[in-house]
Design a protein around this motif. Structure first.
Motif, short mmCIF file in Angstrom:
data_model
loop_
_atom_site.label_atom_id
_atom_site.label_comp_id
_atom_site.label_asym_id
_atom_site.label_seq_id
_atom_site.Cartn_x
_atom_site.Cartn_y
_atom_site.Cartn_z
N GLU A 2 16.80 19.82 4.95
CA GLU A 2 16.52 21.16 5.33
C GLU A 2 15.88 22.21 4.27
O GLU A 2 15.07 23.17 4.29
N LYS A 3 16.78 22.18 2.94
CA LYS A 3 16.31 23.02 2.02
C LYS A 3 15.06 22.60 1.17
O LYS A 3 14.51 23.70 1.03
N CYS A 4 14.70 21.32 1.48
CA CYS A 4 13.36 21.04 0.79
C CYS A 4 12.33 20.80 1.67
O CYS A 4 11.47 20.32 1.12
N GLY A 5 12.63 21.35 2.69
CA GLY A 5 11.39 21.13 3.85
C GLY A 5 11.13 19.68 4.54
O GLY A 5 9.92 19.70 4.92
N LEU A 6 11.96 18.86 4.66
CA LEU A 6 11.89 17.32 4.95
C LEU A 6 12.37 17.17 6.24
O LEU A 6 12.26 16.14 7.02
N MET A 7 12.89 18.23 6.96
CA MET A 7 13.87 17.93 8.27
C MET A 7 12.81 17.51 9.23
O MET A 7 13.13 16.86 10.17
N ALA A 8 11.52 18.35 9.20
CA ALA A 8 10.71 18.38 10.18
C ALA A 8 10.04 16.78 10.56
O ALA A 8 10.01 15.92 11.43
N ALA A 9 9.89 16.46 9.14
CA ALA A 9 9.30 14.63 9.05
C ALA A 9 10.50 13.89 9.73
O ALA A 9 10.18 12.86 10.34
N ILE A 10 11.65 14.11 9.19
CA ILE A 10 12.78 13.13 9.88
C ILE A 10 12.98 13.19 11.35
O ILE A 10 13.08 12.34 11.94
N GLY A 11 12.92 14.53 11.71
CA GLY A 11 13.14 14.57 13.26
C GLY A 11 11.95 13.84 13.99
O GLY A 11 12.38 13.20 15.08
N ARG A 12 11.00 13.95 13.68
CA ARG A 12 9.83 12.96 14.34
C ARG A 12 9.94 11.64 14.28
O ARG A 12 9.60 10.81 15.32
N ILE A 13 10.66 11.05 13.15
CA ILE A 13 10.58 9.79 12.97
C ILE A 13 11.89 9.52 13.94
O ILE A 13 11.62 8.44 14.85
N ILE A 14 12.85 10.24 14.10
CA ILE A 14 14.19 10.07 15.12
C ILE A 14 13.62 10.22 16.57
O ILE A 14 14.04 9.28 17.39
N THR A 21 13.09 24.21 12.46
CA THR A 21 12.15 23.79 11.57
C THR A 21 11.14 23.05 12.31
O THR A 21 9.86 23.04 12.27
N GLU A 22 11.44 22.21 13.30
CA GLU A 22 10.55 21.30 13.73
C GLU A 22 9.86 22.28 14.81
O GLU A 22 8.87 21.77 15.23
N LEU A 23 10.75 23.07 15.68
CA LEU A 23 9.94 23.76 16.64
C LEU A 23 8.99 24.84 16.15
O LEU A 23 7.99 25.25 16.68
N ARG A 24 8.99 25.20 14.77
CA ARG A 24 7.87 25.98 14.29
C ARG A 24 6.89 25.26 13.78
O ARG A 24 5.60 25.79 13.41
N GLU A 25 6.90 23.78 13.89
CA GLU A 25 5.67 23.13 13.56
C GLU A 25 4.58 23.41 14.50
O GLU A 25 5.05 23.25 15.57
N PRO A 26 3.15 23.68 14.21
CA PRO A 26 2.23 24.00 15.15
C PRO A 26 1.81 23.14 16.16
O PRO A 26 1.67 23.59 17.26
N ASN A 27 2.30 21.66 15.89
CA ASN A 27 1.72 20.73 17.09
C ASN A 27 2.90 19.95 17.51
O ASN A 27 2.86 18.94 17.93
N GLN A 30 2.44 18.84 21.11
CA GLN A 30 1.42 17.91 21.34
C GLN A 30 1.95 16.56 20.95
O GLN A 30 2.01 15.51 21.53
N PHE A 31 2.83 16.48 19.75
CA PHE A 31 3.57 15.32 19.16
C PHE A 31 4.58 14.88 20.39
O PHE A 31 4.45 13.63 20.64
N LEU A 32 5.18 15.78 20.81
CA LEU A 32 6.48 15.42 22.05
C LEU A 32 5.51 14.81 23.06
O LEU A 32 5.96 13.55 23.36
N ALA A 46 10.09 30.90 21.08
CA ALA A 46 10.35 31.09 22.61
C ALA A 46 9.40 30.74 23.53
O ALA A 46 9.65 30.16 24.41
N ALA A 47 8.28 30.83 23.32
CA ALA A 47 6.80 30.52 24.15
C ALA A 47 6.93 29.07 24.14
O ALA A 47 6.42 28.33 25.25
N LYS A 48 7.14 28.45 23.10
CA LYS A 48 6.83 27.17 22.92
C LYS A 48 7.96 26.26 23.81
O LYS A 48 7.81 25.27 24.42
N LEU A 49 9.27 26.92 23.88
CA LEU A 49 10.13 26.28 24.57
C LEU A 49 9.94 26.49 26.25
O LEU A 49 10.24 25.51 27.12
#
Length: 694
Positions: free
Chosen positions: A479-491, A519-525, A528-530, A562-565
């Motif tokens: 999370e601190k180095c900004g890699l959590m979003a990439a891990i989340g997509r793999i899982i 962090t994952e939810l703030r990703e712009p796409n 679409q990915f989900l 909020a709008a994304k959810l």
């Protein structure tokens, strides 16, 4: 004779009158000359002050260009666009400021002046500074760097604009350092000129002043008083302006403490003095606790008041020989000369932190500030300014990690911890590239019907050398180095793929629940990915749910979460509120219009059969949710007694070790098949013997 005498008297009187008016005219001319000279000098001083302001900005911007460029190179590609845009803004400011500076100084390189060591042209175009060359070179290099990254990222107007090789896109830090040295020399040269101008002014005024006194004493004493007052007032203003420029160049405008530039200019001298006297020198780096919260809740005026009060308290807690510096924001540094022993430094830091934690009353509101501190000592921890500051910052990080309003001394363990974090970060990046993160599944069942109502997907990581690494160890680093979003997509991808296989095989598993961080939810796409992953793997959208923590739903609407959810839920994906009862959400956020299920945190579930307080909390949450039509699941149930208590108070759905441990995909598949076969055709509560069999 009488007529001749009268005629002579008339001529003398006329001569005296003419002399009087001539002297008065001379006085007026001298006074006006003095006044105009003062006005001219004040105008020049104002211009010099404006130039000094521009020079100060250029020094900061030159270093910020290199810092941003270094950050852009070191961060992942998906985080580069905003920093590249900021780099464009900073470079534009730097270039515009330099053009304004040339207009005010004169952009024609006079051949004679460029060799004169006292002129500004010498700094701009002559040896050894060549400021014009290094400034334009830094601007050009920055534009080339920006163009290169915009081309790589496909943003801005530079998509097809950069044709150079990749070896040319690194921004040369030596240009920024040379420009910084040039601007420092330019500021010193400008201050020297201003001082000479003031000296010349005072000499001229002294001569005019004596002449005016003599004339006024002979002709009109009533003219002298107001004019002399004006001259003195203008002179004081001139001296005050010069002193003000010198103060601004070395001090922070808000708190009055010394600034970063002053610290860097004098730090080595302080170390040299400590070396010569064989004394210790302590560097204390401080960071105010909860400062962002104060700004967000009470406003920036309250934040400024806290900064000013904290700075004053630091000065009062230190000796006159100590140096107090504001680095920026809520970060401060105190350099303690002649620091004495470790115990002496410990007592001083304790005293400073105690004073900083005293309440501040502002407009009837009581603010309770605080600070954390990191300490590095010369020569025990380092022998140069840069390393001392880095080590003090590491100690500050350790103190913040341990809790607010604490302090820590630098030690080798901190250095080793930093190296460990760096190595872990590199290993995480390799694991992301190889997609070696795996998914474990933990079932959720209904106590009343015994059916499987859901399966939560959990991330696991088996390191090739260290074996299984705890999520509590690698997730904070990611999370601190900004890699959590990439891990989340793999899982998420792996979990959906496995759940889709279960669905095609007709295996009952309820819904797949995956955790989604802010962090994952703030990703712009992310949406679409989900949706694309669900469609590609063939998992029905109603078989999917997202688990979010309470802090996510508190996120400001401006973040877009909020709008994304709302869009995700409207498409048919269920939303679950994880770890309910441990965060900051109010009951207004527990609404059937926003949440489908709440998950009661394990701390309220464990020992619920023996802890009446926890039982009351769980019953209240369950009754509230059931009354609103929201499902409830309790996590962390580990004994049959806890299951019986949960069923008795109306909490039907559970997840925990008493049901099943988190399992890899093949074991989870076998468990679901076995459990489904065992429960097939039954519609009754889970028996104690059956829970034991699980």
């Amino acid at each position: 004779m009488s007529q001749e005498a009268d005629s002579g008297s008339d001529k003398l009187l006329l001569l005296i009158k003419r002399a009087y008016w001539a002297a008065l005219a001379i006085i007026v001319v001298m006074a006006m000359s003095s006044f105009l000279l003062l006005q001219q000098i004040n105008t020049a001083q104002q211009r010099d002050q404006n130039l000094l302001d521009v020079i100060t900005k250029q020094k900061m911007l030159s270093q910020k260009l290199v810092s941003l460029a270094r950050t852009v190179i070191s961060i992942p590609r998906d985080q580069q666009p905003p920093l590249v845009a900021e780099l464009r803004v900073v470079n534009t400011k730097f270039e515009r400021n330099y053009d304004d500076l040339l207009k005010q100084v004169g952009n024609e390189p006079n051949l004679l002046k460029r060799f004169d060591q006292t002129t500004l042209e010498n700094v701009l175009y002559g040896d050894p500074f060549h400021l014009d060359y290094f400034s334009t070179g830094l601007v050009a290099g920055s534009w080339r760097f920006i163009a290169a990254f915009e081309s790589q990222l496909g943003i801005g107007n530079s998509i097809h604009g950069y044709k150079g090789g990749s070896d040319r896109i690194r921004l040369d830090e030596s240009l920024a350092n040379a420009a910084l040295a040039g601007y420092s020399a330019l500021g010193e040269r400008l201050s020297a000129q201003a001082n000479r101008r003031v000296t010349e002014l005072l000499d001229r005024h002294r001569m005019l002043f004596y002449a005016i006194i003599g004339a006024v004493l002979l002709v009109a004493l009533f003219i002298f008083r107001p004019m002399s007052k004006m001259i003195l007032r203008r002179t004081h203003q001139l001296v005050e302006a010069r002193n003000s420029m010198a103060f601004i160049a070395a001090h922070d405008g808000l708190t009055g403490l010394h600034n970063r530039a002053f610290l860097m200019d004098h730090f080595e001298n302080l170390i040299a003095n400590a070396r010569r006297r064989n004394e210790n020198l302590a560097v204390v780096q401080l960071d105010l606790d909860r400062f962002k919260q104060i700004n967000d809740t009470l406003g920036h005026a309250a934040g400024d008041r806290v900064l000013i009060s904290s700075a004053q308290r630091m000065r009062n807690a230190c000796r006159a020989s100590d140096l107090c510096v504001r680095l920026g924001g809520d970060e401060f540094v105190i350099v303690l000369s002649g620091a004495g022993t470790i115990n002496d430094v410990d007592q001083v830091v304790r005293r400073i932190l105690e004073r900083l934690s005293q309440p501040i009353v502002l407009h009837g509101a009581t603010i309770v500030p605080g600070a954390s501190a990191g300490i590095a000592i010369y020569p025990l921890d380092a022998d140069n300014a840069e390393d001392l500051l880095v080590h003090a910052d590491l100690a500050l990080y350790s103190a913040k990690k341990a809790g607010n309003s604490g302090y820590a001394f630098f030690c080798e363990d901190l250095r080793n911890e930093l190296e460990h974090r760096k190595q872990l970060e590199n290993d995480i990046k390799l694991a992301i590239a190889d997609e070696t993160f795996s998914v474990y599944f933990q079932p959720q069942i209904s106590l009343s019907s015994g059916r499987t109502v859901g399966v939560e997907a959990l991330v696991r990581w088996r390191h090739p050398e260290r074996g299984m690494v705890s999520p509590g160890e690698f997730i904070p680093v990611a999370e601190k180095c900004g890699l959590m979003a990439a891990i989340g997509r793999i899982i998420i991808t792996k979990a959906i793929r496995e759940a889709a296989a279960w669905h095609r095989a007709g295996i009952e598993f309820g819904r797949l629940a995956v955790n989604a961080s802010g962090t994952e939810l703030r990703e712009p796409n992310f949406e679409q990915f989900l949706f694309e992953t669900l469609e590609q793997e063939g998992l029905p959208i109603e078989k999917m749910s997202l688990e979010i923590v309470e802090s996510v739903i508190l996120d400001d609407e401006k973040s877009g979460i909020a709008a994304k959810l709302r869009n995700i839920r409207a498409a048919g994906i269920h939303l679950e509120l994880d770890d309910f009862g441990t965060g900051y959400a109010s009951l207004t956020h527990v609404s059937p219009n926003e949440i489908d299920r709440v998950k009661i945190d394990r701390r309220f579930v464990q020992n619920i059969d023996a802890d009446g307080h926890n039982a009351k909390i769980v019953r209240a949450i369950t009754d509230l949710a059931n009354g609103m039509g929201i499902a409830v699941v309790a996590e962390g149930a580990e004994t049959q007694s806890e299951l019986d208590t949960l069923l008795a108070i109306g909490c039907d759905q559970v997840q925990g070790y008493s049901i099943a441990f988190p399992m890899p995909d093949h074991e989870a598949r076998d468990w679901l098949v076995t459990y489904s076969a065992k429960r097939s055709g039954q519609d009754r509560p889970l028996a104690e013997s059956e829970a034991a069999d699980l």
